[in-house]
Design a protein around this motif. Structure first.
Motif, PDB file in Angstrom:
ATOM      1  N   THR A   6     162.815 -27.635 -32.331  1.00  0.00           N
ATOM      2  CA  THR A   6     161.829 -27.646 -33.422  1.00  0.00           C
ATOM      3  C   THR A   6     162.147 -28.776 -34.395  1.00  0.00           C
ATOM      4  OG1 THR A   6     163.148 -25.994 -34.606  1.00  0.00           O
ATOM      5  CG2 THR A   6     161.334 -25.184 -33.242  1.00  0.00           C
ATOM      6  N   PRO A   7     161.798 -30.011 -34.066  1.00  0.00           N
ATOM      7  CA  PRO A   7     162.093 -31.135 -34.964  1.00  0.00           C
ATOM      8  C   PRO A   7     161.406 -30.956 -36.304  1.00  0.00           C
ATOM      9  CG  PRO A   7     160.517 -31.780 -33.282  1.00  0.00           C
ATOM     10  CD  PRO A   7     161.033 -30.432 -32.877  1.00  0.00           C
ATOM     11  N   ALA A   8     162.104 -31.372 -37.369  1.00  0.00           N
ATOM     12  CA  ALA A   8     161.574 -31.230 -38.728  1.00  0.00           C
ATOM     13  C   ALA A   8     160.821 -32.468 -39.186  1.00  0.00           C
ATOM     14  CB  ALA A   8     162.715 -30.932 -39.698  1.00  0.00           C
ATOM     15  N   SER A   9     160.809 -33.516 -38.356  1.00  0.00           N
ATOM     16  CA  SER A   9     160.093 -34.732 -38.720  1.00  0.00           C
ATOM     17  C   SER A   9     159.589 -35.418 -37.460  1.00  0.00           C
ATOM     18  CB  SER A   9     161.005 -35.698 -39.494  1.00  0.00           C
ATOM     19  OG  SER A   9     162.024 -36.207 -38.638  1.00  0.00           O
ATOM     20  N   GLU A  10     158.620 -36.284 -37.650  1.00  0.00           N
ATOM     21  CA  GLU A  10     158.083 -37.073 -36.540  1.00  0.00           C
ATOM     22  C   GLU A  10     159.171 -37.952 -35.930  1.00  0.00           C
ATOM     23  OE1 GLU A  10     153.885 -39.123 -36.417  1.00  0.00           O
ATOM     24  OE2 GLU A  10     155.322 -40.491 -37.331  1.00  0.00           O
ATOM     25  N   ASP A  15     162.946 -39.236 -31.415  1.00  0.00           N
ATOM     26  CA  ASP A  15     164.305 -39.392 -30.890  1.00  0.00           C
ATOM     27  C   ASP A  15     164.555 -38.430 -29.722  1.00  0.00           C
ATOM     28  OD1 ASP A  15     164.924 -41.391 -32.672  1.00  0.00           O
ATOM     29  OD2 ASP A  15     165.933 -40.070 -34.111  1.00  0.00           O
ATOM     30  N   ILE A  16     164.110 -37.203 -29.872  1.00  0.00           N
ATOM     31  CA  ILE A  16     164.290 -36.210 -28.803  1.00  0.00           C
ATOM     32  C   ILE A  16     163.566 -36.656 -27.537  1.00  0.00           C
ATOM     33  CG2 ILE A  16     163.725 -33.854 -28.084  1.00  0.00           C
ATOM     34  CD1 ILE A  16     164.133 -33.018 -31.026  1.00  0.00           C
ATOM     35  N   HIS A  20     165.039 -37.724 -23.749  1.00  0.00           N
ATOM     36  CA  HIS A  20     164.637 -37.101 -22.496  1.00  0.00           C
ATOM     37  C   HIS A  20     164.049 -38.128 -21.535  1.00  0.00           C
ATOM     38  CE1 HIS A  20     165.323 -33.278 -24.512  1.00  0.00           C
ATOM     39  NE2 HIS A  20     165.063 -32.652 -23.380  1.00  0.00           N
ATOM     40  N   ALA A  21     163.314 -39.108 -22.070  1.00  0.00           N
ATOM     41  CA  ALA A  21     162.760 -40.157 -21.213  1.00  0.00           C
ATOM     42  C   ALA A  21     163.873 -40.969 -20.570  1.00  0.00           C
ATOM     43  CB  ALA A  21     161.838 -41.063 -22.021  1.00  0.00           C
ATOM     44  N   ALA A  22     164.913 -41.275 -21.344  1.00  0.00           N
ATOM     45  CA  ALA A  22     166.030 -42.068 -20.824  1.00  0.00           C
ATOM     46  C   ALA A  22     166.759 -41.348 -19.702  1.00  0.00           C
ATOM     47  CB  ALA A  22     166.990 -42.405 -21.954  1.00  0.00           C
ATOM     48  N   SER A  23     166.872 -40.032 -19.808  1.00  0.00           N
ATOM     49  CA  SER A  23     167.576 -39.263 -18.787  1.00  0.00           C
ATOM     50  C   SER A  23     166.656 -38.714 -17.709  1.00  0.00           C
ATOM     51  CB  SER A  23     168.325 -38.104 -19.450  1.00  0.00           C
ATOM     52  OG  SER A  23     167.415 -37.195 -20.064  1.00  0.00           O
ATOM     53  N   ARG A  47     161.756 -26.730 -24.466  1.00  0.00           N
ATOM     54  CA  ARG A  47     160.404 -26.789 -25.011  1.00  0.00           C
ATOM     55  C   ARG A  47     160.486 -27.454 -26.378  1.00  0.00           C
ATOM     56  NH1 ARG A  47     156.774 -23.555 -22.417  1.00  0.00           N
ATOM     57  NH2 ARG A  47     155.408 -23.457 -24.226  1.00  0.00           N
ATOM     58  N   LEU A  48     159.580 -28.387 -26.616  1.00  0.00           N
ATOM     59  CA  LEU A  48     159.529 -29.089 -27.898  1.00  0.00           C
ATOM     60  C   LEU A  48     158.344 -28.553 -28.687  1.00  0.00           C
ATOM     61  CD1 LEU A  48     160.715 -31.401 -29.644  1.00  0.00           C
ATOM     62  CD2 LEU A  48     159.052 -32.926 -28.556  1.00  0.00           C
ATOM     63  N   SER A  49     158.615 -27.912 -29.812  1.00  0.00           N
ATOM     64  CA  SER A  49     157.579 -27.260 -30.607  1.00  0.00           C
ATOM     65  C   SER A  49     157.305 -28.043 -31.888  1.00  0.00           C
ATOM     66  CB  SER A  49     158.008 -25.833 -30.969  1.00  0.00           C
ATOM     67  OG  SER A  49     157.139 -25.257 -31.923  1.00  0.00           O
ATOM     68  N   SER A  50     156.050 -28.080 -32.281  1.00  0.00           N
ATOM     69  CA  SER A  50     155.655 -28.738 -33.535  1.00  0.00           C
ATOM     70  C   SER A  50     155.667 -27.773 -34.710  1.00  0.00           C
ATOM     71  CB  SER A  50     154.254 -29.346 -33.383  1.00  0.00           C
ATOM     72  OG  SER A  50     153.285 -28.322 -33.165  1.00  0.00           O
TER      73      SER A  50
END
Length: 407
Positions: A6-10, A15-16, A20-23, A47-50
């Motif tokens: 649950t990222p707190a900023s855009e 970065d997350i 994941h794209a790099a790996s 899971r990446l939640s907004s």
């Protein structure tokens, strides 16, 4: 167990995603988790939640435009609008009842899934038709801004509308800008009782052709009638027509519609309060908020063929159904197998359309394509778009099966 991020900023979200794209690690995107269990299962460790990206960024009622972070609860949006006599005209449904989830609907989730309710077919259009701009993070971890606070004619690809209905397979929405409209001052519903499904579809088509601005047309057969208004609907079946606007206008149009519909069957009128309850229950598919995983289909069909499709399916399987959008939207629940191949064959035979499997047991969702198979040319275009926005395929690992225009 899938990790919930649950990222707190855009910037944190970017970065997350970049990591994941790099790996090459798959990442499932979500808003408030209200549609968990929808679509075909994908393998993702996280899971990446907004949900932590919340808050109204800008709102000027006089401009009828709002900008909000994607994780803003839908209830907060609707409350702010109601204070100023405005609303989301496409009346997004709440999926929690049919999906058996307990999350919080978010404005970003609404647009990511292109969620639209009973007013969709008549006057309002789909959610994407109200989306003016967005910010999102693509599969490279890049922040993209598309559109703005005013609607303009542009050339090229409309990325904001492309995101609407993509179900988190193209990018992670962080902010949306959308138009709002004045809320109707009054509403009423006319119910015609005891029609067959075939006759109800014909009457709905005829009523929609009248210059009365009907904003909702639904048919509720006897099998589902008890799920609405606490079972208080009269008759064996109810064909419902909604009228909205200024009180004087609603009253006058209701009289004209009653005069037209009177010969078809017994009439019942509902006032403002009952109308709001009834159409919220229609919007949220009240009969199938049953706490089960029995296969539930959302079928977009040619309205005039709707009853024929349901009738043909009943010859082969135990099927329950009701009709929204003048018959253009069929909610169909199977008591046994999902019968996907049979249903899609009948759609092709009866005017075309698409069938989306909204709910089923996990082992069924693993085998049955949840979305209508794409035309080869459309599939090729979709693949090229995904390659540009998500080259590592972290948002849609494996073979992606979806219909972006399943509005």
């Amino acid at each position: 167990m899938t990790e919930l991020l649950t990222p707190a900023s855009e910037a944190e979200a970017a970065d997350i995603i970049a990591g994941h794209a790099a790996s090459g690690t798959p990442l499932a995107l979500c808003g408030g988790n209200t549609r968990t269990g929808f679509g075909n299962p994908v393998a993702a460790a996280a899971r990446l939640s907004s949900s932590a990206l919340s808050g109204i960024v800008a709102y000027q009622p006089g401009e009828m435009v709002m900008t909000a972070k994607a994780g803003t609860p839908l209830a907060e949006i609707e409350a702010a609008l109601a204070e100023n006599g405005q609303f989301l005209a496409f009346e997004p449904m709440d999926h929690r009842g049919i999906m058996g989830t307990e999350g919080t609907p978010t404005i970003g989730g609404v647009f990511a899934a292109n969620v639209s309710g009973p007013r969709r077919f008549a006057l309002a259009g789909a959610a994407r038709d109200h989306l003016l701009g967005s910010r999102f993070v693509n599969g490279r971890g890049e922040v993209i801004r598309a559109g703005g606070r005013v609607m303009k004619n542009v050339t090229g690809l409309d990325l904001s509308r492309l995101m609407a209905g993509s179900h988190g397979t193209l990018g992670f929405l962080t902010e949306v800008t959308f138009k709002v409209l004045p809320a109707p001052k009054a509403a009423a519903t006319l119910i015609v009782s005891d029609l067959t499904e075939e006759d109800a579809v014909k009457l709905m088509a005829a009523a929609m052709a009248l210059p009365l601005e009907v904003s909702g047309a639904a048919h509720l057969p006897y099998s589902v009638r008890a799920a609405f208004l606490g079972g208080a609907l009269a008759g064996d079946a109810a064909t419902c027509f909604r009228l909205e606007g200024l009180a004087e206008s609603v009253s006058a149009r209701l009289e004209k519609l009653s005069a037209y519909a009177g010969p078809f069957g017994p009439l019942t009128r509902l006032g403002d309060d009952e109308t709001k309850v009834l159409w919220r229950e229609i919007r949220d598919v009240a009969p199938y908020r049953d706490g089960t995983l029995r296969p539930l289909w959302r079928v977009s069909a040619t309205p005039s063929e709707a009853a024929h499709i349901v009738g043909a399916m009943r010859l082969e399987a135990a099927v329950d159904a009701f009709y929204d959008w003048q018959g253009g939207l069929i909610w169909m629940r199977m008591d046994g197998a999902p019968e996907a191949e049979s249903l899609r064959e009948k759609l092709m035979k009866h005017g075309g359309g698409h069938a989306t499997l909204m709910r089923a047991a996990p082992e069924v969702r693993a085998l049955v394509p949840a979305f209508e198979p794409e035309d080869p040319a459309v599939a090729a275009l979709s693949a090229r778009i995904r390659q540009k926005l998500d080259p590592a395929g972290i948002f849609s690992p494996g073979k992606m099966q979806r219909q972006e225009n399943a509005a």
